[in-house]
Design a protein around this motif. Structure first.
Motif, PDB file in Angstrom:
ATOM      1  N   VAL A  50      67.031  71.373  -0.380  1.00  0.00           N
ATOM      2  CA  VAL A  50      66.678  71.959   0.914  1.00  0.00           C
ATOM      3  C   VAL A  50      65.161  72.112   1.021  1.00  0.00           C
ATOM      4  N   SER A  85      68.627  70.810   6.277  1.00  0.00           N
ATOM      5  CA  SER A  85      69.042  69.521   5.714  1.00  0.00           C
ATOM      6  C   SER A  85      69.435  68.537   6.811  1.00  0.00           C
ATOM      7  N   VAL A 124      69.311  74.392  -3.182  1.00  0.00           N
ATOM      8  CA  VAL A 124      68.075  74.945  -2.631  1.00  0.00           C
ATOM      9  C   VAL A 124      66.894  74.022  -2.928  1.00  0.00           C
ATOM     10  N   GLN A 145      67.624  83.257  -1.090  1.00  0.00           N
ATOM     11  CA  GLN A 145      67.068  83.332   0.254  1.00  0.00           C
ATOM     12  C   GLN A 145      65.640  83.869   0.196  1.00  0.00           C
ATOM     13  N   GLU A 165      62.533  79.561   1.562  1.00  0.00           N
ATOM     14  CA  GLU A 165      62.187  78.769   2.743  1.00  0.00           C
ATOM     15  C   GLU A 165      61.107  79.428   3.607  1.00  0.00           C
ATOM     16  N   TRP A 189      70.041  76.888   5.883  1.00  0.00           N
ATOM     17  CA  TRP A 189      69.742  75.842   4.901  1.00  0.00           C
ATOM     18  C   TRP A 189      70.415  74.533   5.311  1.00  0.00           C
TER      19      TRP A 189
END
Length: 496
Positions: free
Chosen positions: A75, A396, A72, A228, A231, A392
């Motif tokens: 990401v 990337s 993460v 989660q 983002e 995710w």
């Protein structure tokens, strides 16, 4: 031919309310920072962490959360580079469309909307379990419907109102976790709660890795669900003030948030509660491990207070879910990838039509009244856990293509407001971990004597959903992968 994707809101004659309006850039730096923190702190940490430790043991849960946390982090650095250069509420959908393939962006956008729509239902289901801590005989429908109305009303306000609400929601959650860690450390060394616990729970029975590698894989989905929301700061970039400065500022603190709020919290829980404790089992999620530890410390009132904090976290996560999903619908509608009605805004710059559609999905939480609170929560968590890894992965891949195209066209990296560290190692690591997790989820169920096909289908539901959207759009619209030398970089364009 695919029509050219437009990032400006669709312009129509001003005869109807909401047409020709734009999102309001009302989110300040402090809002973005707390949104990025608070979006990741919800039921996944407060409720699912106990089941993770019970399944994989303290060492297995710690390893799973650390690996997903590292993924993460990379990401988010990828997202930070993209969002600072191109701040848009379409975020992942826009980046996938622009740097990979319009069909890829379409699939990412709708998968993201599905994920957060289902998350609302999961958070509402969790809220009923939390309320039954105080009102054990109350109907689930009462709480899920009441909180759904509350979340809708919070989002119906201006984006500044949403940001201010999330700021204080997040402040409460962060304060609670810091207090929890302090109390936990005092208990570990014996200052509170009786004798010192030390590391003995890390060696109980088959600990620290009683489930082996399979146990770690199983916990990945719980860890993914927990993270989660980090983002969402990328979605909020489209409504933030000075995103080129504020987005990097929020992204840079991600590593320490992951280390403190997840890895360290899991470490403390694993030290204080043996993984064999039946209260940590996945089908007993009514009582949080955070609450159990406060009770163990001998502070009875703190247990009830902690449940109130968890309720705040649940409502905050549901609030963010509705915000993120409706903004994604708004941006996709502008790009012609969703019905135009979702591009309409009210006078306060809020996409109300998207809110109504998303809340209708949130009503799945009402199933708790039929099948039971805990079962519905676990079903919903399994259904959406894998979709988080999918988008995710999309972030990337989009970032990798963005940076390659940026360099291939001769642009200097000095033009980027924020540069992700360790490129290309970071996005490649995130892609590899994401693929392993996606393909390995619930694989143990396929080798059991009695296969629970419902659980298997729920766990892998996101894969056919994403592939169906991607391939279906590609076949219908005849899209092609964007070549590196054909990527358009609009340095002076403003995005919403």
């Amino acid at each position: 031919m695919i029509p050219k994707q437009e990032h400006d809101i669709v312009q129509h004659p001003p005869q109807q309310e909401g047409q020709g309006q734009e999102l309001k850039r009302g989110l300040k730096s402090r809002h973005l920072t707390m949104i990025s923190i608070g979006g990741a702190i919800g039921t996944g940490l407060f409720l699912s962490s106990g089941a993770a430790i019970h399944t994989a043991g303290p060492g297995g849960a710690l390893l799973a959360y650390a690996l997903v946390g590292a993924m993460v982090y990379f990401v988010m650095t990828s997202l930070g580079e993209l969002a600072a250069f191109m701040p848009t509420s379409g975020s992942f959908s826009t980046y996938g469309t622009k740097f990979v393939d319009p069909a890829f962006g379409f699939a990412l956008g709708w998968t993201y909307w599905f994920n957060w729509s289902m998350t609302i239902a999961a958070e509402l289901a969790a809220s009923t379990m939390i309320m039954k801590f105080w009102f054990p005989n109350s109907p689930s429908l009462l709480w899920s419907s009441s909180f759904l109305v509350l979340i809708f009303l919070l989002n119906y306000l201006s984006v500044k109102g949403y940001g201010e609400g999330e700021y204080w929601f997040s402040f409460i959650k962060v304060t609670a976790i810091v207090i929890f860690i302090i109390v936990g450390l005092l208990m570990i060394v014996g200052i509170m709660g009786g004798e010192a616990v030390g590391f003995k729970n890390f060696t109980v029975d088959d600990a620290p890795f009683p489930g082996g590698f399979m146990g770690v894989f199983i916990v990945f989905i719980a860890a993914g669900f927990s993270f989660q929301g980090t983002e969402i700061v990328g979605v909020a970039a489209g409504e933030s003030e000075d995103p080129a400065r504020n987005i990097p500022k929020a992204i840079k603190s991600v590593f320490w948030r992951i280390l403190l709020f997840y890895v360290f919290a899991i470490f403390v829980i694993g030290l204080l509660i043996p993984y064999t404790n039946s209260s940590l089992q996945g089908d007993n999620v009514m009582v949080s491990p955070f609450t159990l530890i406060f009770e163990k410390a001998g502070v009875a009132f703190a247990a009830s207070l902690m449940n109130a904090v968890i309720l705040t976290a649940v409502l905050s996560a549901g609030n963010s879910s509705l915000y993120a999903s409706t903004r994604m619908l708004y941006s996709m509608a502008k790009d012609g990838q969703a019905p135009r009605i979702f591009a309409k805004l009210n006078k306060r710059g809020v996409p109300v039509a998207g809110m109504i559609l998303t809340c209708s999905i949130g009503m799945l939480a009402f199933l708790a009244s039929i099948f039971g609170d805990g079962k519905v929560y676990i079903w919903l968590m399994n259904a959406i856990g894998i979709t988080g890894f999918i988008f995710w992965l999309g972030i990337s891949i989009s970032h990798y293509r963005f940076r390659k195209a940026f360099i291939a066209q001769g642009h200097s990296l000095e033009k980027l407001p924020y540069k992700a560290l360790w490129f290309p190692i970071g996005p490649i690591f995130a892609i590899l971990i994401g693929m392993i997790v996606i393909l390995s989820q619930n694989i143990q169920a396929l080798f059991s004597d009695h296969i629970d096909w419902g659980s298997v289908i729920a766990a892998y539901l996101g894969i056919p959903l994403f592939l169906g959207l991607w391939l279906g759009y590609k076949l219908v619209r005849k899209t092609k992968f964007v070549k590196l030398d054909e990527v358009e970089f609009d340095f002076d364009k403003k995005y919403e």
